[in-house]
Design a protein around this motif. Structure first.
Motif, PDB file in Angstrom:
ATOM      1  N   THR A 175      47.764  51.133  41.019  1.00  0.00           N
ATOM      2  CA  THR A 175      48.940  50.535  41.671  1.00  0.00           C
ATOM      3  C   THR A 175      49.531  51.502  42.689  1.00  0.00           C
ATOM      4  O   THR A 175      49.358  52.712  42.572  1.00  0.00           O
ATOM      5  CB  THR A 175      50.032  50.150  40.650  1.00  0.00           C
TER       6      THR A 175
ATOM      7  N   GLU B   7      39.304  42.985  41.554  1.00  0.00           N
ATOM      8  CA  GLU B   7      40.298  42.055  42.080  1.00  0.00           C
ATOM      9  C   GLU B   7      41.515  42.886  42.396  1.00  0.00           C
ATOM     10  O   GLU B   7      41.704  43.960  41.821  1.00  0.00           O
ATOM     11  CB  GLU B   7      40.629  40.944  41.066  1.00  0.00           C
ATOM     12  N   TYR B   8      42.328  42.424  43.335  1.00  0.00           N
ATOM     13  CA  TYR B   8      43.618  43.082  43.574  1.00  0.00           C
ATOM     14  C   TYR B   8      44.588  42.051  44.114  1.00  0.00           C
ATOM     15  O   TYR B   8      44.191  40.974  44.567  1.00  0.00           O
ATOM     16  CB  TYR B   8      43.481  44.272  44.535  1.00  0.00           C
ATOM     17  N   ASP B   9      45.871  42.390  44.024  1.00  0.00           N
ATOM     18  CA  ASP B   9      46.904  41.452  44.450  1.00  0.00           C
ATOM     19  C   ASP B   9      48.135  42.276  44.788  1.00  0.00           C
ATOM     20  O   ASP B   9      48.199  43.461  44.468  1.00  0.00           O
ATOM     21  CB  ASP B   9      47.218  40.502  43.285  1.00  0.00           C
ATOM     22  N   LYS B  10      49.112  41.623  45.421  1.00  0.00           N
ATOM     23  CA  LYS B  10      50.378  42.302  45.685  1.00  0.00           C
ATOM     24  C   LYS B  10      51.454  41.660  44.832  1.00  0.00           C
ATOM     25  O   LYS B  10      51.519  40.436  44.736  1.00  0.00           O
ATOM     26  CB  LYS B  10      50.746  42.162  47.161  1.00  0.00           C
ATOM     27  N   HIS B  11      52.234  42.468  44.141  1.00  0.00           N
ATOM     28  CA  HIS B  11      53.384  41.967  43.395  1.00  0.00           C
ATOM     29  C   HIS B  11      54.585  42.802  43.832  1.00  0.00           C
ATOM     30  O   HIS B  11      54.515  44.021  43.831  1.00  0.00           O
ATOM     31  CB  HIS B  11      53.209  42.158  41.889  1.00  0.00           C
TER      32      HIS B  11
ATOM     33  N   TYR C   7      50.721  47.013  45.771  1.00  0.00           N
ATOM     34  CA  TYR C   7      49.372  46.606  45.394  1.00  0.00           C
ATOM     35  C   TYR C   7      49.117  46.917  43.930  1.00  0.00           C
ATOM     36  O   TYR C   7      49.585  47.937  43.410  1.00  0.00           O
ATOM     37  CB  TYR C   7      48.334  47.404  46.187  1.00  0.00           C
ATOM     38  N   TYR C   8      48.337  46.032  43.293  1.00  0.00           N
ATOM     39  CA  TYR C   8      47.832  46.263  41.940  1.00  0.00           C
ATOM     40  C   TYR C   8      46.375  45.820  41.946  1.00  0.00           C
ATOM     41  O   TYR C   8      46.052  44.769  42.505  1.00  0.00           O
ATOM     42  CB  TYR C   8      48.570  45.388  40.906  1.00  0.00           C
ATOM     43  N   GLY C   9      45.492  46.579  41.316  1.00  0.00           N
ATOM     44  CA  GLY C   9      44.100  46.157  41.295  1.00  0.00           C
ATOM     45  C   GLY C   9      43.320  46.777  40.154  1.00  0.00           C
ATOM     46  O   GLY C   9      43.691  47.817  39.616  1.00  0.00           O
TER      47      GLY C   9
ATOM     48  N   VAL D 232      45.454  34.098  38.666  1.00  0.00           N
ATOM     49  CA  VAL D 232      44.887  34.409  39.986  1.00  0.00           C
ATOM     50  C   VAL D 232      43.952  35.612  39.876  1.00  0.00           C
ATOM     51  O   VAL D 232      42.816  35.592  40.349  1.00  0.00           O
ATOM     52  CB  VAL D 232      46.021  34.689  41.007  1.00  0.00           C
ATOM     53  N   GLY D 233      44.424  36.667  39.194  1.00  0.00           N
ATOM     54  CA  GLY D 233      43.621  37.882  39.030  1.00  0.00           C
ATOM     55  C   GLY D 233      42.353  37.607  38.237  1.00  0.00           C
ATOM     56  O   GLY D 233      41.273  38.095  38.579  1.00  0.00           O
TER      57      GLY D 233
ATOM     58  N   ASN E 128      39.810  35.707  40.342  1.00  0.00           N
ATOM     59  CA  ASN E 128      39.236  36.619  41.344  1.00  0.00           C
ATOM     60  C   ASN E 128      38.237  37.583  40.693  1.00  0.00           C
ATOM     61  O   ASN E 128      37.183  37.868  41.261  1.00  0.00           O
ATOM     62  CB  ASN E 128      40.333  37.430  42.038  1.00  0.00           C
TER      63      ASN E 128
END
Ligand code: 5GP
Length: 182
Positions: A37, A70-74, A78-80, A102-103, A106
């Protein structure tokens, strides 16, 4: 024995965190995935244990290098899930990641062997009552939680396994069976 990667999802309040923590305490052949993160560590959080804390630049460099399952923004960070950590750990242990829908979807795309497990409440109405009845939240926050819950549950069909958390010990045993059976 073959080691597996499991993504465990489910609505907030369903008890998935307790299930995962209990299994990790009881079994030396299962670990929880450590995510990367860009958010700063909170008090008591240890690099490499709770998260790998990376700079924005480092995270984006690793995106370019395709180092995330996988990664995403919260909340602007960023978190992955790092592929390197998962691949190395899977040589000796099974890995569980607790992750949202979602994660999880992915992760399945980039790592098709990943098994998706959704934990659901025995009664959606009961969970709704619990989520609504905490007392400390505004109506807007409650509606947000309920919408989130409907969203998570609406993806059930894309999951490999559904566990009903009616009895915690039984739900833990069900999750162990998936780990051992894969
Ligand atoms: P927190 O900052 O409170 O630790 O986490 C914020 C949010 O990031 C939580 O909803 C958590 O589930 C999500 N999160 C943590 N790690 C990962 C990850 O590796 N991938 C994705 N997609 N979300 C994550």
């Amino acid at each position: 024995m073959k080691h597996v990667l499991l993504a465990v999802s489910g609505p907030s309040g369903v008890g998935k965190g307790t299930m995962v923590k209990t299994i990790i305490q009881r079994r030396s052949d299962v670990v929880e995935s450590v995510s990367c993160t860009t958010r700063p560590p909170r008090e008591g959080e240890v690099h490499g244990k709770h998260y790998f804390f990376l700079s924005h630049e480092e995270f984006e460099r690793r995106i370019q290098e395709d180092d995330f399952l996988e990664y995403d923004k919260h909340f602007g960070n960023y978190y992955g899930t790092p592929k390197s950590f998962v691949r190395n750990t899977l040589k000796t242990k099974s890995v569980i990641m607790e992750i949202d829908v979602v994660g999880a979807l992915n992760a399945k795309k980039s790592f098709p062997e990943c098994k998706l497990v959704m934990v659901v409440p025995p009664s959606v109405d009961e969970l709704k009552r619990r989520l609504s009845g905490r007392g400390s939240e505004t109506e807007e926050q409650i509606q947000g939680r309920l919408a989130r819950m409907e969203y998570e549950l609406s993806h059930k069909d894309q999951y490999d396994y559904i566990i009903v958390n009616d009895d915690l010990e039984k739900a833990i045993a069900d999750l162990c069976k998936i780990i051992d059976g894969e």
